[in-house]
Design a protein around this motif. Structure first.
Motif, PDB file in Angstrom:
ATOM      1  N   GLY A  46      87.546  -3.438  19.823  1.00  0.00           N
ATOM      2  CA  GLY A  46      88.469  -2.792  20.756  1.00  0.00           C
ATOM      3  C   GLY A  46      88.018  -1.390  21.102  1.00  0.00           C
ATOM      4  N   ARG A  47      88.946  -0.638  21.719  1.00  0.00           N
ATOM      5  CA  ARG A  47      88.699   0.752  22.119  1.00  0.00           C
ATOM      6  C   ARG A  47      89.387   1.689  21.125  1.00  0.00           C
ATOM      7  NH1 ARG A  47      87.507   1.218  27.605  1.00  0.00           N
ATOM      8  NH2 ARG A  47      86.623   3.229  26.967  1.00  0.00           N
ATOM      9  N   ALA A  48      88.729   2.794  20.843  1.00  0.00           N
ATOM     10  CA  ALA A  48      89.242   3.728  19.841  1.00  0.00           C
ATOM     11  C   ALA A  48      90.361   4.607  20.382  1.00  0.00           C
ATOM     12  CB  ALA A  48      88.109   4.605  19.324  1.00  0.00           C
ATOM     13  N   VAL A  49      91.462   4.655  19.634  1.00  0.00           N
ATOM     14  CA  VAL A  49      92.528   5.639  19.819  1.00  0.00           C
ATOM     15  C   VAL A  49      92.491   6.496  18.556  1.00  0.00           C
ATOM     16  CG1 VAL A  49      94.997   6.023  20.100  1.00  0.00           C
ATOM     17  CG2 VAL A  49      93.918   4.042  21.190  1.00  0.00           C
ATOM     18  N   THR A  50      92.145   7.755  18.696  1.00  0.00           N
ATOM     19  CA  THR A  50      91.811   8.574  17.537  1.00  0.00           C
ATOM     20  C   THR A  50      92.940   9.489  17.086  1.00  0.00           C
ATOM     21  OG1 THR A  50      90.911  10.320  18.937  1.00  0.00           O
ATOM     22  CG2 THR A  50      89.381   8.586  18.241  1.00  0.00           C
ATOM     23  N   LEU A  51      92.893   9.855  15.790  1.00  0.00           N
ATOM     24  CA  LEU A  51      93.745  10.925  15.279  1.00  0.00           C
ATOM     25  C   LEU A  51      93.069  11.538  14.075  1.00  0.00           C
ATOM     26  CD1 LEU A  51      95.913  10.108  12.601  1.00  0.00           C
ATOM     27  CD2 LEU A  51      96.271   8.314  14.268  1.00  0.00           C
ATOM     28  N   GLU A  52      93.412  12.796  13.810  1.00  0.00           N
ATOM     29  CA  GLU A  52      92.789  13.523  12.700  1.00  0.00           C
ATOM     30  C   GLU A  52      93.847  14.028  11.737  1.00  0.00           C
ATOM     31  OE1 GLU A  52      89.707  17.231  11.836  1.00  0.00           O
ATOM     32  OE2 GLU A  52      90.663  17.055  13.810  1.00  0.00           O
ATOM     33  N   LEU A  53      93.582  13.838  10.445  1.00  0.00           N
ATOM     34  CA  LEU A  53      94.472  14.330   9.399  1.00  0.00           C
ATOM     35  C   LEU A  53      93.845  15.532   8.698  1.00  0.00           C
ATOM     36  CD1 LEU A  53      95.572  10.949   7.744  1.00  0.00           C
ATOM     37  CD2 LEU A  53      96.490  12.102   9.770  1.00  0.00           C
ATOM     38  N   VAL A  54      94.697  16.490   8.340  1.00  0.00           N
ATOM     39  CA  VAL A  54      94.254  17.675   7.607  1.00  0.00           C
ATOM     40  C   VAL A  54      95.208  17.919   6.451  1.00  0.00           C
ATOM     41  CG1 VAL A  54      93.151  18.734   9.612  1.00  0.00           C
ATOM     42  CG2 VAL A  54      95.569  19.215   9.128  1.00  0.00           C
ATOM     43  N   PRO A  75      97.303  -4.012  22.712  1.00  0.00           N
ATOM     44  CA  PRO A  75      96.191  -4.949  22.549  1.00  0.00           C
ATOM     45  C   PRO A  75      94.858  -4.339  22.968  1.00  0.00           C
ATOM     46  CG  PRO A  75      98.099  -6.052  23.493  1.00  0.00           C
ATOM     47  CD  PRO A  75      98.431  -4.591  23.477  1.00  0.00           C
ATOM     48  N   ASP A  76      93.814  -4.691  22.255  1.00  0.00           N
ATOM     49  CA  ASP A  76      92.443  -4.195  22.460  1.00  0.00           C
ATOM     50  C   ASP A  76      92.261  -2.746  22.040  1.00  0.00           C
ATOM     51  OD1 ASP A  76      91.609  -6.652  23.337  1.00  0.00           O
ATOM     52  OD2 ASP A  76      91.461  -6.094  25.451  1.00  0.00           O
ATOM     53  N   ASP A  77      93.287  -2.131  21.454  1.00  0.00           N
ATOM     54  CA  ASP A  77      93.157  -0.770  20.926  1.00  0.00           C
ATOM     55  C   ASP A  77      92.964  -0.825  19.414  1.00  0.00           C
ATOM     56  OD1 ASP A  77      93.478   0.583  23.355  1.00  0.00           O
ATOM     57  OD2 ASP A  77      95.662   0.603  23.165  1.00  0.00           O
ATOM     58  N   ALA A 156      80.291  10.536  15.077  1.00  0.00           N
ATOM     59  CA  ALA A 156      81.149  11.155  16.093  1.00  0.00           C
ATOM     60  C   ALA A 156      81.810  10.062  16.919  1.00  0.00           C
ATOM     61  CB  ALA A 156      80.325  12.068  16.989  1.00  0.00           C
ATOM     62  N   VAL A 157      83.125  10.120  17.020  1.00  0.00           N
ATOM     63  CA  VAL A 157      83.890   9.122  17.767  1.00  0.00           C
ATOM     64  C   VAL A 157      84.802   9.828  18.753  1.00  0.00           C
ATOM     65  CG1 VAL A 157      85.511   7.192  17.626  1.00  0.00           C
ATOM     66  CG2 VAL A 157      83.857   7.565  15.775  1.00  0.00           C
ATOM     67  N   ARG A 158      84.744   9.387  19.994  1.00  0.00           N
ATOM     68  CA  ARG A 158      85.596   9.934  21.042  1.00  0.00           C
ATOM     69  C   ARG A 158      86.658   8.904  21.430  1.00  0.00           C
ATOM     70  NH1 ARG A 158      80.377  11.730  22.682  1.00  0.00           N
ATOM     71  NH2 ARG A 158      80.266  14.023  22.821  1.00  0.00           N
ATOM     72  N   PRO A 159      87.802   9.351  21.937  1.00  0.00           N
ATOM     73  CA  PRO A 159      88.795   8.403  22.441  1.00  0.00           C
ATOM     74  C   PRO A 159      88.151   7.500  23.500  1.00  0.00           C
ATOM     75  CG  PRO A 159      89.721  10.608  22.339  1.00  0.00           C
ATOM     76  CD  PRO A 159      88.250  10.763  22.068  1.00  0.00           C
ATOM     77  N   GLY A 160      88.393   6.209  23.393  1.00  0.00           N
ATOM     78  CA  GLY A 160      87.829   5.271  24.352  1.00  0.00           C
ATOM     79  C   GLY A 160      86.484   4.701  23.966  1.00  0.00           C
ATOM     80  N   ASP A 161      85.859   5.224  22.898  1.00  0.00           N
ATOM     81  CA  ASP A 161      84.653   4.584  22.398  1.00  0.00           C
ATOM     82  C   ASP A 161      84.996   3.183  21.909  1.00  0.00           C
ATOM     83  OD1 ASP A 161      83.034   6.724  22.952  1.00  0.00           O
ATOM     84  OD2 ASP A 161      82.872   7.434  20.878  1.00  0.00           O
TER      85      ASP A 161
END
Length: 226
Positions: A46-54, A75-77, A156-161
């Protein structure tokens, strides 16, 4: 013009090994080492939907981690959580898994630990992570932001990769390179399929995997005879 859905379908038909080989051939790196399925046997794309935790206390969290990404996905995310490889605290849990399954989200990838693994397994939600752990994220980690560029296991991952994951691991493909990677990976699969057919014919392995196997990626070309 090729649609995103078509690209995801083509990617889903490939395994991570073929995609990793294609990335190698193109001088790209995408295998996120150390991540594996914690919820059983899955093959997803699928396509990447990203988030970062700190670490908690370093930012003011606007919401509970992952909630905005779940609400915006479907779907597909594939929700991709940059959790800095933390093995001692969860970066994903059961209520989020229920929400993801409700939204039809393809899979979850977490660079670190997750919890409520049994719940995600029962839901049939594919979750790929470093490990499972019972320790809550509350008061330990928070979401810094989502739909941003992140790093997952050094990649490195971008949104939508694009993301593909199976029993061998997790591989990311930059969106701008997806067509070239798909073309190359499909050619690798075709050549290896022909090699397996030769194995089934009883041809000795030394002949099947001859000298040209080591240069498979550089010699694989499109069949222009069709």
């Amino acid at each position: 013009m090729t649609s995103d859905a078509t690209r995801v379908a083509r990617l889903r038909a490939l395994d991570t090994c073929a995609v990793s080989d294609a990335l190698d051939a193109l001088g790209l790196v995408g295998a996120a080492l150390g991540l594996h399925s914690v919820t059983g046997r899955h093959h997803v794309a699928g396509r990447a939907v990203t988030l970062e935790l700190v670490e908690a206390g370093t930012v003011t969290a606007p919401r509970h981690l992952g909630t905005a990404a779940v609400d915006a996905s479907g779907p597909d995310d594939v929700i991709v959580v940059a959790h800095a490889g933390r093995p001692h605290v969860s970066g994903w849990g059961g209520v989020l898994s229920a929400g993801a399954r409700r939204r039809g989200i393809e899979a979850i990838v977490v660079d670190g630990a997750v919890r409520d693994v049994d719940e995600a397994t029962a839901l049939g939600l594919p979750v790929f992570a470093v490990t499972g752990v019972p320790v809550t994220a509350r008061s330990r980690v928070v979401e810094r932001d989502w739909n941003i560029d992140v790093e997952i296991a050094g990649i490195a991952v971008r949104p939508g990769d694009y993301v593909v994951a199976d029993g061998s691991g997790v591989v990311f493909v930059p969106a701008g390179s997806i067509d070239a990677v798909l073309d190359k990976a499909e050619l690798v699969v075709a050549k290896e399929r022909a090699m397996v057919e030769r194995v089934d014919q009883g041809i000795p392995m030394v002949d099947v995997m001859g000298a040209d196997y080591e240069i498979l990626l550089t010699t694989t070309q499109k069949d222009t005879s069709r």
